[in-house]
Design a protein around this motif. Structure first.
Motif, PDB file in Angstrom:
ATOM      1  N   LYS A   1     -12.018   8.834 -13.045  1.00 55.20           N
ATOM      2  CA  LYS A   1     -11.550   9.675 -11.929  1.00 55.20           C
ATOM      3  C   LYS A   1     -10.908   8.895 -10.779  1.00 55.20           C
ATOM      4  N   GLU A   2     -11.450   7.710 -10.501  1.00 54.52           N
ATOM      5  CA  GLU A   2     -10.961   6.964  -9.335  1.00 54.52           C
ATOM      6  C   GLU A   2      -9.651   6.203  -9.639  1.00 54.52           C
ATOM      7  N   THR A   3      -9.230   6.200 -10.887  1.00 59.32           N
ATOM      8  CA  THR A   3      -8.033   5.433 -11.269  1.00 59.32           C
ATOM      9  C   THR A   3      -6.750   6.193 -10.918  1.00 59.32           C
ATOM     10  N   LYS A   4      -5.792   5.471 -10.337  1.00 58.48           N
ATOM     11  CA  LYS A   4      -4.481   6.090 -10.048  1.00 58.48           C
ATOM     12  C   LYS A   4      -3.687   6.162 -11.350  1.00 58.48           C
ATOM     13  N   ILE A   5      -2.950   7.243 -11.553  1.00 63.76           N
ATOM     14  CA  ILE A   5      -2.216   7.410 -12.818  1.00 63.76           C
ATOM     15  C   ILE A   5      -0.726   7.622 -12.556  1.00 63.76           C
ATOM     16  N   LEU A   6       0.086   6.844 -13.291  1.00 62.83           N
ATOM     17  CA  LEU A   6       1.533   7.085 -13.318  1.00 62.83           C
ATOM     18  C   LEU A   6       1.810   7.857 -14.592  1.00 62.83           C
ATOM     19  N   PHE A   7       2.583   8.933 -14.510  1.00 64.54           N
ATOM     20  CA  PHE A   7       2.890   9.707 -15.716  1.00 64.54           C
ATOM     21  C   PHE A   7       4.409   9.824 -15.872  1.00 64.54           C
ATOM     22  N   ALA A   8       4.900   9.468 -17.073  1.00 66.63           N
ATOM     23  CA  ALA A   8       6.346   9.493 -17.323  1.00 66.63           C
ATOM     24  C   ALA A   8       6.594   9.946 -18.766  1.00 66.63           C
ATOM     25  N   PRO A   9       7.808  10.401 -19.132  1.00 67.10           N
ATOM     26  CA  PRO A   9       8.906  10.686 -18.215  1.00 67.10           C
ATOM     27  C   PRO A   9       9.034  12.181 -17.879  1.00 67.10           C
ATOM     28  N   ASP A  10       8.151  13.061 -18.383  1.00 71.94           N
ATOM     29  CA  ASP A  10       8.383  14.504 -18.210  1.00 71.94           C
ATOM     30  C   ASP A  10       7.682  15.061 -16.975  1.00 71.94           C
ATOM     31  N   LYS A  11       8.470  15.378 -15.938  1.00 70.12           N
ATOM     32  CA  LYS A  11       7.848  15.883 -14.697  1.00 70.12           C
ATOM     33  C   LYS A  11       7.230  17.263 -14.905  1.00 70.12           C
TER      34      LYS A  11
ATOM     35  N   ASN B   1       7.668  10.973 -25.885  1.00 73.27           N
ATOM     36  CA  ASN B   1       9.132  11.111 -25.810  1.00 73.27           C
ATOM     37  C   ASN B   1       9.698  10.043 -24.879  1.00 73.27           C
ATOM     38  N   CYS B   2       9.600   8.783 -25.284  1.00 73.09           N
ATOM     39  CA  CYS B   2      10.140   7.673 -24.499  1.00 73.09           C
ATOM     40  C   CYS B   2      10.488   6.544 -25.480  1.00 73.09           C
ATOM     41  N   SER B   3      11.247   5.575 -24.991  1.00 72.92           N
ATOM     42  CA  SER B   3      11.689   4.482 -25.871  1.00 72.92           C
ATOM     43  C   SER B   3      10.525   3.548 -26.217  1.00 72.92           C
ATOM     44  N   ALA B   4      10.719   2.731 -27.240  1.00 75.70           N
ATOM     45  CA  ALA B   4       9.705   1.738 -27.617  1.00 75.70           C
ATOM     46  C   ALA B   4       9.464   0.767 -26.464  1.00 75.70           C
ATOM     47  N   GLU B   5      10.531   0.452 -25.699  1.00 70.07           N
ATOM     48  CA  GLU B   5      10.396  -0.489 -24.575  1.00 70.07           C
ATOM     49  C   GLU B   5       9.492   0.112 -23.498  1.00 70.07           C
ATOM     50  N   VAL B   6       9.653   1.411 -23.233  1.00 72.72           N
ATOM     51  CA  VAL B   6       8.798   2.082 -22.242  1.00 72.72           C
ATOM     52  C   VAL B   6       7.357   2.147 -22.762  1.00 72.72           C
ATOM     53  N   LYS B   7       7.205   2.412 -24.054  1.00 72.64           N
ATOM     54  CA  LYS B   7       5.844   2.425 -24.630  1.00 72.64           C
ATOM     55  C   LYS B   7       5.187   1.063 -24.426  1.00 72.64           C
ATOM     56  N   ALA B   8       6.002   0.008 -24.610  1.00 71.80           N
ATOM     57  CA  ALA B   8       5.464  -1.356 -24.498  1.00 71.80           C
ATOM     58  C   ALA B   8       4.985  -1.669 -23.074  1.00 71.80           C
TER      59      ALA B   8
ATOM     60  N   SER C   1      16.702  13.700 -24.277  1.00 71.23           N
ATOM     61  CA  SER C   1      17.025  13.578 -22.843  1.00 71.23           C
ATOM     62  C   SER C   1      15.844  13.006 -22.061  1.00 71.23           C
ATOM     63  N   LEU C   2      14.627  13.274 -22.515  1.00 72.69           N
ATOM     64  CA  LEU C   2      13.462  12.722 -21.819  1.00 72.69           C
ATOM     65  C   LEU C   2      13.417  11.209 -21.977  1.00 72.69           C
ATOM     66  N   ALA C   3      13.566  10.748 -23.216  1.00 73.99           N
ATOM     67  CA  ALA C   3      13.537   9.303 -23.465  1.00 73.99           C
ATOM     68  C   ALA C   3      14.687   8.627 -22.703  1.00 73.99           C
ATOM     69  N   ASP C   4      15.866   9.269 -22.691  1.00 71.08           N
ATOM     70  CA  ASP C   4      17.022   8.674 -22.015  1.00 71.08           C
ATOM     71  C   ASP C   4      16.849   8.607 -20.501  1.00 71.08           C
ATOM     72  N   SER C   5      15.974   9.462 -19.950  1.00 71.15           N
ATOM     73  CA  SER C   5      15.818   9.493 -18.484  1.00 71.15           C
ATOM     74  C   SER C   5      15.081   8.254 -17.959  1.00 71.15           C
ATOM     75  N   ALA C   6      14.382   7.538 -18.841  1.00 71.97           N
ATOM     76  CA  ALA C   6      13.611   6.377 -18.388  1.00 71.97           C
ATOM     77  C   ALA C   6      14.178   5.102 -19.000  1.00 71.97           C
ATOM     78  N   SER C   7      15.107   4.472 -18.276  1.00 71.69           N
ATOM     79  CA  SER C   7      15.677   3.214 -18.778  1.00 71.69           C
ATOM     80  C   SER C   7      14.627   2.105 -18.617  1.00 71.69           C
ATOM     81  N   THR C   8      14.742   1.081 -19.451  1.00 67.92           N
ATOM     82  CA  THR C   8      13.764  -0.011 -19.420  1.00 67.92           C
ATOM     83  C   THR C   8      13.690  -0.636 -18.025  1.00 67.92           C
ATOM     84  N   LYS C   9      14.873  -0.884 -17.419  1.00 72.16           N
ATOM     85  CA  LYS C   9      14.914  -1.579 -16.121  1.00 72.16           C
ATOM     86  C   LYS C   9      14.264  -0.740 -15.018  1.00 72.16           C
TER      87      LYS C   9
END
Ligand code: 13P
Ligand code: SF4
Length: 306
Positions: A138-148, A111-118, A84-92
């Protein structure tokens, strides 16, 4: 012929190896050549010299093994074993999200698709996530996906301000907090072990938080005799094998059922494994470009996890 003997013959004939995650049925765990959490399975896949990897886990785990072994045949007993985690993040949607947050480092849970890893800068698992986040300046902004939920746990642990994708694991999200509190009252000497895919209210009640391997090892190291298990109950098989005299109490879900099995992991069976090795299908096939782009973020994680 005996099924397990036949499976051994098929393995030998194909120079195949069976890798399995701890959420597999006990009969699969007992015949696996190697078992581990997501990190250990990726590390093992990186160094095996088998020609064929029969991966008893879910799709994203088999994809990881394929990315690390483009020339090997990677098989999965049931192609529908998703997450369900991998499915929550579609490539688009993931692409749009990344593009709308320029100048951020993208950390994706394995826990994400190969496309998301890419499309990610670095991958992490539950056993190295804290280390990976701490490795980023420390100063870098970070996006974290897909598990909130894992993301919220990491914000607390690292003090970093992560921007989170809104995904969760369907198995860990439905544990009952009310039942956990009741169990703790009924078993005051039990140690509560939880996976970081659980939400904050459950993690606040835990004595120990870690990956599946860490939770299993904890039951060995701890002097306690009773444990409340707040993850998929597949881990209990290894805990019982290591310490049969200790007691393991699986937490119920919101429907009052203590059988929180992952519906994807549990699709794999011995019969399907036999068919898969006989027919070499279903096989994990990935596009060349996706594999090429997904490799560096995975290797970055593996390098940092040595
Ligand atoms: P681990 O890496 O801790 O084994 O977790 C995998 C998983 O899918 C948990 O739900
Ligand atoms: Fe995915 Fe949750 Fe199943 Fe793990 S337990 S494979 S995170 S759905």
């Amino acid at each position: 012929m005996d099924k397990l003997k036949y499976l051994e013959e098929l393995k030998a004939k194909n120079n195949a190896i069976i890798l399995a995650h701890y959420y597999q049925d006990p009969d699969i765990q007992d015949i696996a050549d190697y078992m581990g959490d997501s990190l250990a399975l990726a590390q093992f896949a990186q160094k095996t010299n088998a020609d064929v990897i029969l991966f008893c886990g879910v799709h994203f785990m088999s994809e990881t093994a394929k990315i690390l072994n483009p020339d090997k045949t990677v098989l999965i007993p049931d192609l529908d074993a998703g997450c369900s985690l991998a499915d929550s993040a579609s490539t688009k949607e993931f692409k749009e999200w990344v593009e709308s947050h320029k100048n951020s480092t993208v950390v994706s849970y394995i826990n994400c698709s190969a496309e998301v890893k890419a499309m990610s800068d670095i991958i992490c698992t539950s056993s190295n996530a804290e280390k990976i986040i701490n490795s980023i300046p420390k100063e870098t902004k970070i996006l974290f996906a897909p598990d909130k939920y894992l993301g919220q746990y990491l914000i607390k642990k690292t003090g970093r301000d992560l921007t989170l994708w809104n995904g969760y694991c369907q198995v860990h999200a439905i544990f009952s907090l009310k039942d956990l509190i009741k169990l703790k009252v009924r078993h005051p000497d039990a140690e509560t072990l939880a996976h970081p895919e659980c939400d904050e209210t459950l993690l606040d009640q835990a004595d120990f938080i870690g990956s599946t391997t860490a939770l299993i090892n904890r039951t060995q190291k701890s002097s306690r005799k009773e444990f409340i298990i707040v993850t998929e109950p597949g881990v209990i098989h290894q805990m019982e094998k290591m310490n049969p005299k200790k007691k393991y109490i699986p937490l119920a879900n919101n429907e009052g059922c203590a059988c929180n099995e992952c519906p994807h992991m549990r699709l794999n069976t011995i019969d399907k494994m036999i068919y898969t090795l006989e027919s070499k299908t279903p096989e994990i096939i990935l596009g060349e470009e996706v594999m090429r782009k997904a490799t560096p973020p995975l290797l970055r994680m593996l390098d940092l996890s040595k």
